[in-house]
Structure formats: structure tokens, C-alpha cells
Design a protein around this motif. Sequence first.
Motif: not given
Length: 437
Positions: A260-268, A300-313
Motif C-alpha cells: 500500500e506504500t509508494d516505495w518507488t515515488r515515481g510518476n502516476l 504518485a510521488y510518495g502519495f498513495s490512495f486505496f479504496g474498495t466498495f464491497f457487497t455480501a449476500f
Amino acid sequence: MFSKHHTIRFLNNTRFFLPFALAMLAFSFAGTAYSEESPDDAKNTKKPMKISGLKIESSDGLASMIFGFAAQMQYDSNWTNVSEANSGSLEHNQKFQFKRIQPSIKGHLFTKDLTYKVQIETIPGKITLMDLFLDYKAHDQARLRLGAHKPGFSRKRMNSWKNQALVDFSNAPRYYGTERALGLTLHNGYGKKTEHEYEIGVYGGVPWRSNCTKGITLISKEKMKEPGLLSDKTDSYNDFHPEIIGHYAYLANGIDVTTETDWTRGNLRYSIGAGFSYDFQPQPFRDPAARTALEFMMKAYGFSFFGTFFTAFHDNESGLSTDIDLAFLGGFAQVGYLLPAHIEFALRYFGNMTGKDFRNAAAKNAAARITADPTLASQFKGAGDQKSEHEATFGVNYYPFGPQLKLATDVSWVMKDYVSKDAQSDARWRLLVQFYM
């Protein structure tokens, strides 16, 4: 600083390697482990240290074993308040624990295209078999994995605890996580060095462990069975039934989705994915009948975003039926930033709603179970009562030498809303030291 495995070469023929490998396998269960995930070297910051496990390889190169170790020490301090009922008073509890101690062995046999992994959990008082599988690479885009392992469903659960941006997983995997299971998976590397990632498999329908797939039972109060639990065996194998689980993701610009971490700190870089599961004969009030996941990750450049939308039945009857309810609806969003000095800040929110029809069905099931056996009253107390859960967490991590040694702290606010009583809110503070190689 080490950049390669420490290697011992011996013997002139692979057949002599196998008895030695089996002996070392048994001996090593007491204290070694290995992590599959290893992020790319940073390009725009100082390179993180990489520490690899001991590698033993036959002289003909046709068999190998890699030993390593992974562990977490964690301190938790919690303050609980039940509004009005406690007149604002707080109940405090704290604990220190070795939360995870995971030895494992991995390597290849006969050909480097046939790999294996064995991993166990050895926390005090509980021994659990986590991974036990063979993986054959027929093609760069076609590999078969047979045994007990993580199915492909959501990136959140496929990733290791070693690579979480905060102290631990959010509560999302408890409701929607596909825990390790016994089965056969067709895949192309579980997200490593690929543009189009896929995993699809057929499994036994019974989670190998209960840790990250408790959602249905959190509401129904039924007890889960754990085939992987070695220290207290059950008859879980009698409940095996077919379940199909799949996942696909597009990985753009070389994003490393295994951390989950941006270790490379590269482009988008970004990834878009989706997962599903369908159980052909779910155990009522224990297994979800179906699940879906829509996910997005960006770095991107050290920033990170992570999200997930779930459903369960949930299916109220064992087997295929039309009485299927929405069990859960929710998701999480997380942002983080890694400074060049390997200090990371992260913020995460998770929210989950329990379906009304499922809550009512769980309450009716609990009432019927208690009527049949009054001694179960304490077990089924509160069945079907929880309406929602919200969790907000902010944390700071420090990696002195890179991702393999992590010092972390975070604070959380957790709120649960109920049908029959006031909402309960918790404040939580955690400290963590973890290491893997």
C-alpha cells in the motif's frame, strides 16, 4: 545490508535433496518464515534495505528451500463508551501480544516452474496451518496453484499484513475477506510484474481460518469451523462444498499493488479491479452466498490512495435457494504519504451496513437455536442486533532500514450502531513493531 539470498549448495543429484528437505521442513517449524511481497527499490529516495532468508539449493539447481521469519509485537489500549447507558463513563482495557509469529518455507522442486510454500502461525497457545500449496507455471500468463492458499477476491485481503499502511488491516476483511481456502487457482502471478492480473479458482467453501472472514457470524453468533487449526482439530472437512472465486485488475504504468506504500515515488500509477465469489452450498448463518468487490489503487510521488466498495449476500437455506438477503454493504478509503526519510502518514475510513432482512433472519435463527437448546443463550446473545460499523484511523509509520522493519502507531475511533441499545463508541491506540525476511 544484503541484496541476495544466502545460498548453500550441496549434493550432486536432486533425489538426495528431497529427504534432507523434508527433515529441514519439520525442524524449521519452530522459528522461521518468509514473505512473498518485496516492493521495488526506491528511485527518488534512499534505497531500502532488503534482508532475505536463508536459501538452500541442490548443486544441480533443481530443488531449493528458502527460510525466513516474520513477527509482530503489538500493544493495544482501548477506551469503550456506551452512550447514556454508562452516563459517559469509559471502560479501559489494554494488552500486549505477539500478534503474529509466522515461520514458512518456500522454494522449487524438479524445475523452477514448480514452486511450493508452507507457512504456519505459531502464536502462543494456537498453531494454525496457513499456506500449503504447489504452484506450477505453465506460461507467463497461466499458472496453477493447488492446496491451501489465498483465493483472488480483493487486493486488500490478497496483500500481506506486512505491507499494510497502518498497524493492521481495516475491519473490512472481517466482513468481506476471502480467507485462505483449500482449492485450485488459475492465475498469472497474483499482481506481480503484470499489466492484466487475474485469479480464478474453485475452493472447498470452508475458510481455512476464521481471522478475516467472520462477518456473517459476527451478526448470527454461530461458531465458525477452522480446518487449518492444528492445535484443536474439528470435523470441518465434512462441510466442504464448491465455491468459485475470481478477481481481475488492470495495473497501469508498472504499479506495485502488493504493497500500500509508494516505495518507488515515481510518476502516476494506478490499478482498477473487481472480484466476486459464489458459494454453491453455503452453510446458513456461517458463509456468505456471494460477494463482490470494486477496487481502485493509485500511487504518485510518495502519495498513495486505496479504496474498495464491497457487497455480501446471505442464503438462509443450505444449498441453492431464492431466499437470499443483502448481508453487508460497505467499503473503505485510505490515503497515505511516504517521506524520503521513510516516515509515512496514513488516514483510513471504513464503513459497513448490515442488511435488515439478514439481521431479522439471524435473530430468528438464534431464537430457534436457543429454544432447541437453552444452554446456547449466552452464545447467541445480540444476534441480529448490529446495524452498522464505522472506523476512522490515523497513523504514523517509521521504516528505519526499509519495509522489512516497521515501527508504527495509530489511533482509531470505532462506532457500532445497534437495534436494541445505544450506539457503542471505542477509542483505540496501538503501537507496533514488526519484522520479516
